[in-house]
Write a protein that holds these residues in place. Structure first.
Motif, mmCIF file in Angstrom:
data_model
loop_
_atom_site.group_PDB
_atom_site.id
_atom_site.type_symbol
_atom_site.label_atom_id
_atom_site.label_comp_id
_atom_site.label_asym_id
_atom_site.label_seq_id
_atom_site.Cartn_x
_atom_site.Cartn_y
_atom_site.Cartn_z
ATOM 1 N N ALA A 1 -13.009 3.002 5.205
ATOM 2 C CA ALA A 1 -12.978 1.828 6.081
ATOM 3 C C ALA A 1 -13.054 0.525 5.295
ATOM 4 N N VAL A 2 -13.897 0.476 4.255
ATOM 5 C CA VAL A 2 -14.017 -0.746 3.463
ATOM 6 C C VAL A 2 -12.741 -1.000 2.676
ATOM 7 N N ASP A 3 -12.178 0.064 2.080
ATOM 8 C CA ASP A 3 -10.911 -0.078 1.358
ATOM 9 C C ASP A 3 -9.841 -0.675 2.260
ATOM 10 N N ARG A 4 -9.721 -0.136 3.447
ATOM 11 C CA ARG A 4 -8.666 -0.572 4.347
ATOM 12 C C ARG A 4 -8.889 -2.010 4.807
ATOM 13 N N ALA A 5 -10.133 -2.401 4.984
ATOM 14 C CA ALA A 5 -10.423 -3.783 5.359
ATOM 15 C C ALA A 5 -10.044 -4.739 4.231
ATOM 16 N N ILE A 6 -10.331 -4.331 2.986
ATOM 17 C CA ILE A 6 -9.961 -5.158 1.834
ATOM 18 C C ILE A 6 -8.446 -5.260 1.720
ATOM 19 N N VAL A 7 -7.767 -4.120 1.862
ATOM 20 C CA VAL A 7 -6.308 -4.105 1.751
ATOM 21 C C VAL A 7 -5.673 -4.962 2.842
ATOM 22 N N THR B 1 -14.680 -4.205 -7.651
ATOM 23 C CA THR B 1 -14.609 -2.824 -8.118
ATOM 24 C C THR B 1 -13.594 -2.014 -7.326
ATOM 25 N N ARG B 2 -13.581 -2.212 -6.030
ATOM 26 C CA ARG B 2 -12.668 -1.427 -5.189
ATOM 27 C C ARG B 2 -11.211 -1.828 -5.421
ATOM 28 N N ILE B 3 -10.935 -3.109 -5.579
ATOM 29 C CA ILE B 3 -9.560 -3.530 -5.857
ATOM 30 C C ILE B 3 -9.091 -2.940 -7.180
ATOM 31 N N ARG B 4 -9.940 -2.993 -8.192
ATOM 32 C CA ARG B 4 -9.577 -2.428 -9.492
ATOM 33 C C ARG B 4 -9.286 -0.935 -9.369
ATOM 34 N N THR C 1 0.834 -1.200 0.000
ATOM 35 C CA THR C 1 0.000 0.000 0.000
ATOM 36 C C THR C 1 0.867 1.247 0.000
ATOM 37 N N ASP C 2 0.484 2.208 -0.814
ATOM 38 C CA ASP C 2 1.211 3.463 -0.910
ATOM 39 C C ASP C 2 1.028 4.272 0.369
ATOM 40 N N GLN D 1 -6.898 -7.649 4.155
ATOM 41 C CA GLN D 1 -7.025 -9.039 3.711
ATOM 42 C C GLN D 1 -5.966 -9.362 2.652
ATOM 43 N N LEU D 2 -5.802 -8.455 1.698
ATOM 44 C CA LEU D 2 -4.849 -8.685 0.610
ATOM 45 C C LEU D 2 -3.408 -8.613 1.086
ATOM 46 N N SER D 3 -3.154 -7.907 2.176
ATOM 47 C CA SER D 3 -1.786 -7.793 2.668
ATOM 48 C C SER D 3 -1.270 -9.119 3.208
ATOM 49 N N HIS D 4 -2.171 -10.013 3.566
ATOM 50 C CA HIS D 4 -1.788 -11.353 4.012
ATOM 51 C C HIS D 4 -1.630 -12.300 2.824
ATOM 52 N N ASP D 5 -2.509 -12.182 1.848
ATOM 53 C CA ASP D 5 -2.452 -13.034 0.655
ATOM 54 C C ASP D 5 -3.232 -12.336 -0.452
ATOM 55 N N ALA D 6 -2.495 -11.775 -1.407
ATOM 56 C CA ALA D 6 -3.135 -10.998 -2.466
ATOM 57 C C ALA D 6 -3.922 -11.858 -3.434
#
Length: 330
Positions: free
Chosen positions: A183-189, A216-219, A67-68, A191-196
């Motif tokens: 908040a939703v973005d950060r929750a998704i990120v 949509t949010r990941i894209r 994450t930037d 999850q992805l920070s453990h396994d993208a």
């Protein structure tokens, strides 16, 4: 560098061309489909799947979301050299590693005893961090900071897995001020920070949102440069390897950008930034030993037109490195 007990039982591993090709594909796109990678590399899909599984289980490879720091609301990135007095550098480094704003801590040899990378939200946050937090850690005698004013290259490809990433990146909470991520973005990120490569369906079920929302949010996060889904590989699994910090002073201030661009073109350098304070340019690379570092500096760095002198420190013990954080450069 030290290894965890879980690593010492693992045999040495070498990568063949197929492994290297798979890692390259995953570095370019952490969610690249198995079928597409197999076609690109001339392998079967089953071979790609089994090799990725082997690399992950051997603690060689992780596919994560990086994450930037700007997107997360941290506008300032600093490299800080720490000189220690009255305590062991390892003990001081562990105390520094416990601080959320500190995302990389490496005990080094050279003019400094410890090198840290930290992020701050703004000038006020930075002042409080350096004068009221870092400076008051027992054993810290002197801080020598450099502010990154322009990051030309930041590729967290080779990183230590044996360190505590902690929860520093998300410590401020899901609605931290200044963040481009809600908040939703950060929750998704997270999850992805453990396994993208976790499926959108699985993330949606975990968070209680629609699968389309996750997709949509990941894209959007990728398109806007807020995250990068990529493979990172463990430098601890390939024999002796240490990170070296190379601080460059230019001959004239108007040569700084040209020197930084020339350094960014050197494949071995994973980070290149124009700095304010401690040096004009900082480069970070991976080397085998002091002889390798000296040879690299003399042949590759000092030969650049405009380089006046260099100073360097060599890592000997990584205490913490959160590879989920970086300044994402297009």
């Amino acid at each position: 560098m030290n290894q965890m007990a879980t690593d010492t039982a693992l045999p040495d591993i070498s990568l063949d061309d197929a492994d290297a090709g798979i890692i390259a594909q995953l570095r370019a796109d952490g969610r690249a489909p198995y079928r597409g990678m197999a076609k690109e590399l001339g392998l079967t899909e089953a071979t790609v799947r089994s090799r990725i599984k082997r690399l992950e289980e051997s603690n060689v490879l992780r596919v994560v979301a990086v994450t930037d720091i700007d997107a997360a609301g941290y506008g300032l990135l600093l490299s800080i050299g720490v000189q220690v007095d009255g305590r062991s550098p390892e003990d001081v480094a562990r105390d520094l590693a416990a601080l959320p704003a500190v995302f990389s801590v490496n005990v080094v040899v050279g003019a400094q005893d410890i090198e840290v990378l930290v992020c701050a939200r703004d000038a006020q946050d930075l002042y409080a961090l350096t004068s009221e937090v870092l400076a008051r850690v027992p054993g810290v005698a002197r801080l020598t900071p450099a502010l990154a004013v322009d990051v030309l290259k930041n590729q967290p490809d080779w990183v230590p897995f044996n360190t505590n990433t902690g929860n520093s990146f998300f410590a401020a909470g899901p609605d931290a001020g200044g963040s481009a991520l809600d908040a939703v973005d950060r929750a998704i990120v997270l999850q992805l920070s453990h396994d993208a490569r976790t499926s959108n369906r699985q993330i949606a079920a975990e968070l209680g949102v629609a699968e389309g929302t996750v997709r949509t949010r990941i894209r959007r996060l990728e398109t806007e440069g807020h995250i990068r889904l990529t493979a990172v590989t463990n430098i601890e699994r390939f024999g002796d390897a240490s990170l070296a910090y190379i601080f460059v002073e230019v001959s004239r201030s108007d040569r700084t950008q040209a020197v930084a661009k020339a350094m960014a073109d050197i494949p071995e350098l994973g980070f290149v930034g124009v700095m304010l304070g401690r040096s004009d340019v900082l480069g970070i690379t991976m080397v085998r030993n002091t002889e390798h570092l000296a040879d690299f500096i003399h042949r590759r760095i000092s030969a650049i037109d405009g380089v006046r002198r260099t100073d360097s420190t060599l890592g000997v013990n990584f205490i913490k490195h959160d590879y989920r954080m970086a300044r994402i450069v297009a």
